[in-house]
Write an enzyme that holds these catalytic residues in place. Structure first.
Site, PDB file in Angstrom:
ATOM      1  CE  LYS A   1     -32.314 -11.351  11.993  1.00 41.14           C
ATOM      2  NZ  LYS A   1     -33.602 -10.883  11.515  1.00 41.14           N
ATOM      3  CE  LYS A  12     -34.564 -46.711  27.612  1.00 38.97           C
ATOM      4  NZ  LYS A  12     -34.090 -48.064  27.463  1.00 38.97           N
ATOM      5  CG  ASP A  56     -27.486  -9.069  23.762  1.00 39.15           C
ATOM      6  OD1 ASP A  56     -26.772  -8.585  24.663  1.00 39.15           O
ATOM      7  OD2 ASP A  56     -27.318  -8.826  22.546  1.00 39.15           O
ATOM      8  CE1 TYR A  93     -33.287  -6.836  13.903  1.00 42.43           C
ATOM      9  CE2 TYR A  93     -31.588  -5.185  14.197  1.00 42.43           C
ATOM     10  CZ  TYR A  93     -31.966  -6.500  14.082  1.00 42.43           C
ATOM     11  OH  TYR A  93     -31.040  -7.495  14.168  1.00 42.43           O
ATOM     12  CG  ASP A 129     -25.588 -14.469  19.281  1.00 43.72           C
ATOM     13  OD1 ASP A 129     -26.649 -13.826  19.457  1.00 43.72           O
ATOM     14  OD2 ASP A 129     -24.461 -13.934  19.266  1.00 43.72           O
ATOM     15  CD  GLN A 163     -29.295  -5.904  22.037  1.00 42.46           C
ATOM     16  OE1 GLN A 163     -28.375  -5.134  21.816  1.00 42.46           O
ATOM     17  NE2 GLN A 163     -29.487  -6.978  21.337  1.00 42.46           N
ATOM     18  CG  ASP A 189     -27.996 -14.040  22.888  1.00 39.88           C
ATOM     19  OD1 ASP A 189     -28.610 -13.005  23.146  1.00 39.88           O
ATOM     20  OD2 ASP A 189     -27.709 -14.398  21.729  1.00 39.88           O
ATOM     21  CE1 TYR A 208     -23.509  -0.301  20.470  1.00 37.24           C
ATOM     22  CE2 TYR A 208     -24.387  -2.490  19.985  1.00 37.24           C
ATOM     23  CZ  TYR A 208     -24.336  -1.125  19.727  1.00 37.24           C
ATOM     24  OH  TYR A 208     -25.129  -0.586  18.755  1.00 37.24           O
TER      25      TYR A 208
HETATM   26  C1  F6R Z   1     -27.943 -10.450  17.987  1.00 31.37           C
HETATM   27  C2  F6R Z   1     -27.238  -9.289  17.486  1.00 31.37           C
HETATM   28  C3  F6R Z   1     -27.708  -8.570  16.308  1.00 31.37           C
HETATM   29  C4  F6R Z   1     -27.686  -7.097  16.614  1.00 31.37           C
HETATM   30  C5  F6R Z   1     -27.975  -6.281  15.396  1.00 31.37           C
HETATM   31  C6  F6R Z   1     -28.137  -4.805  15.747  1.00 31.37           C
HETATM   32  O1  F6R Z   1     -27.253 -10.942  19.049  1.00 31.37           O
HETATM   33  O2  F6R Z   1     -26.239  -8.934  18.065  1.00 31.37           O
HETATM   34  O3  F6R Z   1     -28.959  -8.979  15.868  1.00 31.37           O
HETATM   35  O4  F6R Z   1     -28.626  -6.837  17.617  1.00 31.37           O
HETATM   36  O5  F6R Z   1     -26.929  -6.507  14.531  1.00 31.37           O
HETATM   37  O6  F6R Z   1     -26.954  -4.260  16.098  1.00 31.37           O
HETATM   38  P1  F6R Z   1     -26.781  -2.743  16.541  1.00 31.37           P
HETATM   39  O7  F6R Z   1     -27.439  -2.584  17.873  1.00 31.37           O
HETATM   40  O8  F6R Z   1     -25.325  -2.619  16.625  1.00 31.37           O
HETATM   41  O9  F6R Z   1     -27.433  -1.910  15.510  1.00 31.37           O
HETATM   42 MG    MG Z   2     -27.453 -12.327  20.561  1.00 35.82          MG
HETATM   43 MG    MG Z   3     -26.692  -8.703  20.198  1.00 32.93          MG
END
Ligand code: F6R
Ligand code: MG
Ligand code: MG
Length: 367
Positions: free
Chosen positions: A233, A244, A11, A230, A130, A93, A52, A89
């Protein structure tokens, strides 16, 4: 002929939050790979699932090959520049480290690679999910590779009756890969005991016991283990070979009708059903539900066919409707109980801080 199938995905920025990459971003990654991969890749395919971007390539360099990983890393760096210039955004990342060192494992992007001896007909499926974790594939894989209710091949095709070897990883151990090998059918209850907990135990790969060939590889990255906090995800990718000596394509797809509840979606903190989606789908609702796409290919001497958009077939509209209904039911209970992930998985610093502050205000009542 020996070839390697590689998926490397990241991503590196998306439109309107975590919805999908911009067209310009996707084209930048595509053009970079097209221009720089001559003499290295035999073939490639680039697409997106939610926010992604995945690069599928075929080559002869084996798994974890530096030139392959470096090319994909550089393509994501080139894409990140565009993502930043468009104000997307979360630009860049998943590129958690600054300097490239050998391969992208442990640097943020997810990797699923297999070196195979190409069969005369070589069908395989490329899954990308995703807004969820690698454990999202645990239940479908368990059912396909152990259960004749999904894989009648265990009765109808003697070559798969010998069962499969599961390599399962404990992703809570962060110093190195901590794995266990268990075999079906003898140890299916032990396999189930581990795979029941998808946040901790994740299928890493599956191997045929009859031929020793590799059938499945899953990306097992947990981003918060790399970043120490964090950062979103993990959004796993997976390769599964079919037919086969392996389960049929239909047997691999069979469990996806269930749309099991998996961790992920909004702020990576909830449980919602895994919804099968069409090729290049965006995220529909509540930064979720977790989605999974499946593209079917055949490969010959490393050359890929065009993809068959498996979940694009109208049958899956019915499954999507059911998953949407399950989503609505769960969302009715908002933050409560099973709707939100348990404390250990709440990766958002905010609630952890709040609960620590509240802990100080608890008092033990005098008798
Ligand atoms: C995975 C995804 C989520 C965000 C999570 C954090 O593709 O988009 O896991 O990464 O919701 O979001 P922010 O960065 O907006 O706090
Ligand atoms: Mg993602
Ligand atoms: Mg994301």
């Amino acid at each position: 002929m020996k070839i390697t199938l590689s998926i490397i995905k990241a991503d590196i920025g998306s439109i309107a939050g975590h919805i999908k990459p911009s067209q310009k971003l996707l084209e930048t990654v595509e053009n970079y790979v097209k221009q720089k991969s001559k003499g290295l890749f035999i073939d490639s395919y680039i697409g997106f699932t939610g926010d992604d971007i995945a690069i599928l390539s075929t080559h002869k360099k084996g798994v974890l090959a530096e030139p392959v990983h470096k090319l994909c890393w550089d393509a994501f760096i080139a894409g990140t520049k565009v993502a930043k210039s468009q104000g997307l955004y979360g630009a860049g990342q998943d590129l958690l480290k600054t300097a490239f060192s050998g391969n992208v494992k442990g640097m943020g992007p997810a990797v699923a690679e297999m070196e195979i001896e190409e069969r005369p007909g070589e069908p395989f499926l490329f899954f990308a999910a995703d807004k969820t974790d690698p454990g999202a594939y645990n239940l479908p894989l368990y059912l396909t590779f152990t259960d004749p209710m999904h894989t009648p091949g265990f009765m109808l095709a003697p070559q798969i009756k010998k069962g499969f070897k599961f390599i399962i990883m404990d992703v809570s151990f962060t110093k190195a890969d901590k794995i266990i090998e268990l075999v079906s059918p003898e140890e299916i209850y032990d396999i189930a005991a581990l795979l029941r907990d998808p946040e901790r135990f994740v299928v890493d790969s599956i191997w045929s016991r009859a031929t020793k060939e590799q059938v499945v590889v899953v990306s097992t990255t947990r981003l918060h283990n790399i970043a120490g906090k964090y950062v979103g995800k993990d959004d796993p990718v997976m390769l599964v070979r079919s037919q086969k000596n392996f389960p049929a394509t239909g047997e691999i797809l069979s469990p996806y009708i269930i749309s099991p509840y998996v961790g992920g979606d909004l702020r990576g903190s909830h449980n919602l059903p895994l919804m099968p989606v069409k090729k290049n789908s965006s995220i529909p609702y509540f930064d979720g539900p977790p989605i999974v796409s499946c593209l079917g290919f055949c490969v010959h001497e490393g050359k890929l066919t065009e993809p068959a958009d498996i979940f694009g077939q109208p049958f899956w509209d019915y499954v999507r409707d059911k998953a949407a209904r399950k989503t609505e039911e769960m969302r009715r209970q908002g933050f409560f109980g099973a709707a939100m992930l348990p404390y250990a998985e709440l990766e958002y610093g905010g609630i952890v801080k709040t609960l620590k502050e509240l802990e100080k205000r608890f008092i033990v009542r005098k008798k």
